[in-house]
Design a protein around this motif. Structure first.
Motif, PDB file in Angstrom:
ATOM      1  N   VAL A 152     -40.049 140.757  33.355  1.00 30.14           N
ATOM      2  CA  VAL A 152     -41.505 140.663  33.227  1.00 30.14           C
ATOM      3  C   VAL A 152     -41.841 139.215  32.875  1.00 30.14           C
ATOM      4  O   VAL A 152     -41.357 138.695  31.870  1.00 30.14           O
ATOM      5  CB  VAL A 152     -42.044 141.601  32.128  1.00 30.14           C
ATOM      6  N   GLN A 187     -44.194 141.860  37.188  1.00 29.35           N
ATOM      7  CA  GLN A 187     -42.950 142.555  36.872  1.00 29.35           C
ATOM      8  C   GLN A 187     -42.181 142.838  38.156  1.00 29.35           C
ATOM      9  O   GLN A 187     -42.761 143.174  39.185  1.00 29.35           O
ATOM     10  CB  GLN A 187     -43.205 143.830  36.060  1.00 29.35           C
ATOM     11  N   MET A 245     -48.336 149.370  33.669  1.00 26.53           N
ATOM     12  CA  MET A 245     -48.390 148.044  33.057  1.00 26.53           C
ATOM     13  C   MET A 245     -49.410 148.048  31.929  1.00 26.53           C
ATOM     14  O   MET A 245     -50.389 148.815  31.957  1.00 26.53           O
ATOM     15  CB  MET A 245     -48.732 146.970  34.098  1.00 26.53           C
ATOM     16  N   CYS A 263     -47.758 141.249  27.843  1.00 27.70           N
ATOM     17  CA  CYS A 263     -47.788 142.202  28.938  1.00 27.70           C
ATOM     18  C   CYS A 263     -46.499 143.020  28.872  1.00 27.70           C
ATOM     19  O   CYS A 263     -45.449 142.513  28.434  1.00 27.70           O
ATOM     20  CB  CYS A 263     -47.866 141.426  30.254  1.00 27.70           C
ATOM     21  N   SER A 315     -44.319 146.572  30.918  1.00 22.01           N
ATOM     22  CA  SER A 315     -44.315 147.557  31.988  1.00 22.01           C
ATOM     23  C   SER A 315     -43.331 148.658  31.644  1.00 22.01           C
ATOM     24  O   SER A 315     -42.419 148.468  30.829  1.00 22.01           O
ATOM     25  CB  SER A 315     -43.948 146.913  33.327  1.00 22.01           C
TER      26      SER A 315
END
Lengths: 113, 108
Positions: free
Chosen positions: A4, A25, A32, A91, A93
């Protein structure tokens, strides 16, 4: 290498600027997430996307606008931010929402002046 | 109210010591995550568990469903283990609630 990536890693912006954070990703995941980490506070979930559709919006101010054009990319568009928005934006995922571990990007350290 | 509480907030240890970090949560979780955050911000997922115990190298995570409690243990601690360790509980299907983290410093 977590799979990522986030850009930029550091961002300084004025309150009248418009900028965007990018997350990508390469894990084939369908979910996400955007998180905010302020100093001395726990991580806070901002947005969740599943298969490019937003499934969770944690009462985030409208000056933060997410976009998920496909399952590999996630953006966070920023405009007219306040100094208290300065934080680390992460962020993550996962395979699907609620399934499997979440893999985090390195984060974008945002400073609003 | 969905909550996650961690203790201690700060922890210092000498190299080689056995470390325990605790996490308690309220009812209704489907999984419990342990994460490691190094200076600079990057977060690595260490464990995800919903029952019993998991081990990876010198790290061990346990969860007691009845007591709503999880522990992260580090055996033979090393200065490179210095980081913030975060417990996070998965409520409903996709909502992770995070603890405030435990800052661990291991000195040589």
């Amino acid at each position: 290498e977590t799979g990522v990536t986030q850009t930029p890693r550091h961002l300084v912006m004025g309150m009248t600027n418009k900028k965007s954070l990018k997350c990508e990703q390469h894990l084939g995941h369908n979910a996400m997430y955007w998180y905010k980490q302020s100093a001395k506070k726990p991580l806070e979930l901002m947005f969740v996307y599943s298969l490019e559709e937003r499934v969770e919006n944690n009462s985030v101010p409208s000056r933060f606008s997410p976009e998920c054009p496909n399952s590999s990319h996630l953006f966070l568009h920023l405009h007219t931010l306040q100094p208290e928005d300065s934080a680390l934006y992460l962020c993550a995922s996962s395979l699907r929402t609620g399934v499997g571990e979440q893999y985090f990007g390195p984060g974008t350290r945002l400073t609003v002046t | 109210k969905n909550e996650v509480e961690q203790s201690p907030q700060n922890l210092t240890a000498q190299e080689g010591e056995f470390i325990t970090i605790n996490c308690s949560y309220s009812v209704g979780i489907s999984a419990l995550h342990w994460l490691q955050q190094h200076p600079g911000g990057g977060i690595v997922s260490l464990f995800m568990l919903s029952s019993g115990k998991k081990k990876h190298g010198r790290l061990i995570a346990t969860i007691n469903i009845q007591e709503k409690h999880s522990s992260l243990h580090i055996t033979a601690s090393h200065p490179r283990d210095s980081a913030v360790y975060i417990c996070a509980a998965l409520y409903n299907t996709d909502k992770l609630i995070f603890g405030t983290g435990t800052r661990l410093q291991v000195f040589p």
